[in-house]
Design an enzyme around this catalytic site. Structure first.
Site, PDB file in Angstrom:
ATOM      1  N   CYS A 120       5.557  -2.222 -27.485  1.00 47.17           N
ATOM      2  CA  CYS A 120       5.227  -3.491 -26.838  1.00 47.17           C
ATOM      3  C   CYS A 120       5.698  -3.569 -25.393  1.00 47.17           C
ATOM      4  CB  CYS A 120       5.720  -4.650 -27.691  1.00 47.17           C
ATOM      5  SG  CYS A 120       4.715  -4.805 -29.204  1.00 47.17           S
ATOM      6  N   SER A 130       0.968 -13.052 -18.724  1.00 50.74           N
ATOM      7  CA  SER A 130       0.729 -12.193 -19.880  1.00 50.74           C
ATOM      8  C   SER A 130      -0.584 -11.457 -19.674  1.00 50.74           C
ATOM      9  CB  SER A 130       0.654 -13.051 -21.144  1.00 50.74           C
ATOM     10  OG  SER A 130       0.062 -12.339 -22.199  1.00 50.74           O
TER      11      SER A 130
END
EC number: 4.2.1.9
Length: 554
Positions: free
Chosen positions: A119, A468
């Protein structure tokens, strides 16, 4: 072998005694010692299954004649950290991960390293470590999450964030939001769009630090386990041949990564991470280089959030090798570079082909002739700002509107949810940069609120923070210099007209230069929000976003 420093000779009898306390045999200590960095934990969906990846890696190492030595690394879930104080820590952990991997690798004299991330900040943190340590290394990621179809829509985490905005606008019921919550994340893996995690996993493959398939093979597929075993076997070969990250992470390799970044429409966070990784091998990637590559590389993919396809679709369409094969048709890549396969880029993609031109466009029929990321400059961002052009609605590529200024993300979210933002407004969120945040929080909550309320074609958002990879809309981040460093974004006032021209790379506030200088002279930096602990130290050392938000030795 490098590991002879901890296991060879009579002087190392105490060291061998400690190895034997853990069950290692003399035969195992005769072999190359391979550090296996496993970032598995129980708070990140992309990392919950990494124990299985690590076991496969270790099996591969043993098959090839090496001895695996596993240790852990931290990992923050950006989604769970989103929208509150926790997000201040996310980017900052990139450096913690790099530093801790460096400490473990060099303290124990490993002959080679296998890094197991998945991630957002864990991937670049481990790549930074690999470059810094510079012993033979390979990265094998955990793989993307699947996207589940619900009511004729392919869901992902961003669907839930936007559903909250839709609920606030009265467009969805609480039950409908709950249904999204139940279906959007069906299992383990990195969130399923071309968000930051998958962007960096794909670019790891392009850089040559991961095996073909590293970026796109879904987490739950058996092929991912086989890939991990192959990575374990390959690291022993890399140790034998002494092929190191410095042999792979060359300037041309980073040019390849930026080219594929533009073709895929990757997360704007890649513009933070690639310069930081390059810095570890003594190279500089600045925003001008990024703009130059973006100007000549076409955008071939519109994966979520820019479109409805997800990484599982990219995998089925041929994956990263197919994208690279298309780019090679116009000589947009360097093909004679060595990779962790022991082969060149040319050899790696030789048999690749596009299996679905709906997912990967032909080089002759791109979504746009220029790349998915654009760098903007102007009197509001003298050192640059970044936008994911491929995820901006056409009507917002050029926009003028009055500024609505907020000195924190929290204040902006409250205003958006309370219906205080109007069509045409330009929301400015400042003091959220690397120093000002500190930690440069991602602004997914406000951008998703704007999109969910149906304002993404009418409202722009500008920040010295970041976004993001799931963000879509006219979301312009990384404004440099940041407000805390006295950048012009610090002196913008409510009602000032902001001019955005993405095709021409411009970002300005329409006030005279004399007024800008007057306001800058009157400006005083606010007191730091955090002065203690890791973030207090981080705020003192971190560089501007246009330099990759790296820690500088001062």
């Amino acid at each position: 072998m490098r590991s002879d420093a901890v296991k060879k000779g009579i002087e190392r009898a105490p060291h061998r005694a400690l190895f034997k306390a853990m069950g290692y045999t003399d035969e195992e200590l005769e072999r190359p010692l391979i550090g296996v960095v496993n970032s598995r934990n129980e708070i990140v969906p992309g990392h919950i299954h990494l124990d299985k990846i690590a076991e496969a890696v270790k099996a591969g190492i043993r098959m090839a004649g090496g001895t695996p030595v596993e240790f852990g690394a931290i990992g923050v879930c950006d989604g769970i950290a989103m929208g509150h104080t926790g997000m201040k820590y996310s980017l900052a952990t990139r450096e913690l991960i790099a530093d801790s991997c460096e400490a473990m690798a060099l303290a124990h004299s490993f002959d080679g390293m296998v890094f197991i991330p998945n991630c957002d900040k864990i991937v670049p943190g481990m790549l930074m470590a690999a470059a810094r340590i510079n012993v033979p290394a390979i990265v094998v990621s955990g793989g993307p999450m699947l996207s589940l179809r619900h009511n004729d829509k392919n869901l992902d985490l961003n669907s839930v964030f936007e559903a909250v905005g839709a609920y606030k606008a009265g467009k969805m019921t609480e039950k409908e939001v709950w249904e999204y919550e139940e279906k959007a994340c069906p299992g383990c893996g990195s969130c399923s769009g071309m968000f930051t995690a998958n962007s960096m996993n794909c670019l790891t493959e392009v850089l040559g630090m991961g095996l073909p398939g590293n970026g796109t093979v879904p987490a739950v597929y058996a092929e991912r386990i086989r890939l991990a075993k192959k990575a374990g076997m390959k690291i022993v070969e890399l140790v034998e041949k002494d092929i190191k990250p410095s042999d792979i992470l060359t300037p041309k390799a980073f040019e390849n990564a930026l080219a594929v970044d533009m073709a895929l429409g990757c997360s704007t966070n890649s513009v933070l991470h690639l310069p930081a990784i390059a810095n570890e091998v003594g190279m500089e990637i600045n925003l001008d280089i990024i703009n130059e590559i973006s100007s000549k590389v076409p955008n071939l993919c519109k994966l979520a959030p820019a479109g409805h396809h997800h990484v599982q679709d990219l995998y089925a369409a041929g994956g990263i090798p197919a994208v690279m094969k298309e780019l090679s048709k116009k000589n947009l890549l360097h093909l004679d570079l060595i990779t962790v396969t022991g082969k060149t880029v040319r050899e790696n993609i030789e048999n690749a082909k596009v299996r679905d031109y709906e997912v990967i466009r032909s080089i002759d029929n791109p979504y746009s002739p220029t790349g998915g990321i654009a760098v903007l400059r102007g009197n509001l961002a003298p050192d640059g700002a970044v936008v994911k052009r491929s995820a901006v609605a056409p009507e917002m590529l050029v926009h003028k509107g009055p500024a609505r200024v907020f000195d924190s993300e929290d204040a902006a979210i409250e205003a958006i949810y309370n219906g205080k933002i109007n069509k045409g407004d330009v929301v400015i969120i400042r003091y959220e940069g690397p120093k000002g945040g500190p930690g440069m929080r991602e602004m997914l909550s406000p951008t998703s609120a704007i999109a969910g309320m149906g304002l993404d074609k009418d409202v722009a958002l500008i920040t010295d923070g970041r976004f993001s990879g799931a963000t879509r809309g006219a979301s312009i981040g990384h404004v440099s210099p940041e407000a805390m460093a006295g950048g012009p974004i610090a002196i913008v006032r409510d009602g000032d007209i902001i001019s955005i021209d993405i095709p021409n790379g411009k970002l300005d506030v329409e006030i005279p230069d004399s007024e800008i200088q007057k306001r800058l002279k009157e400006w005083k930096a606010p007191a730091p929000k955090i002065t203690k602990g890791y973030l207090g130290r981080y705020a003192k050392l971190v560089s501007s976003a246009n330099k990759g938000a790296i820690l500088e030795n001062k």
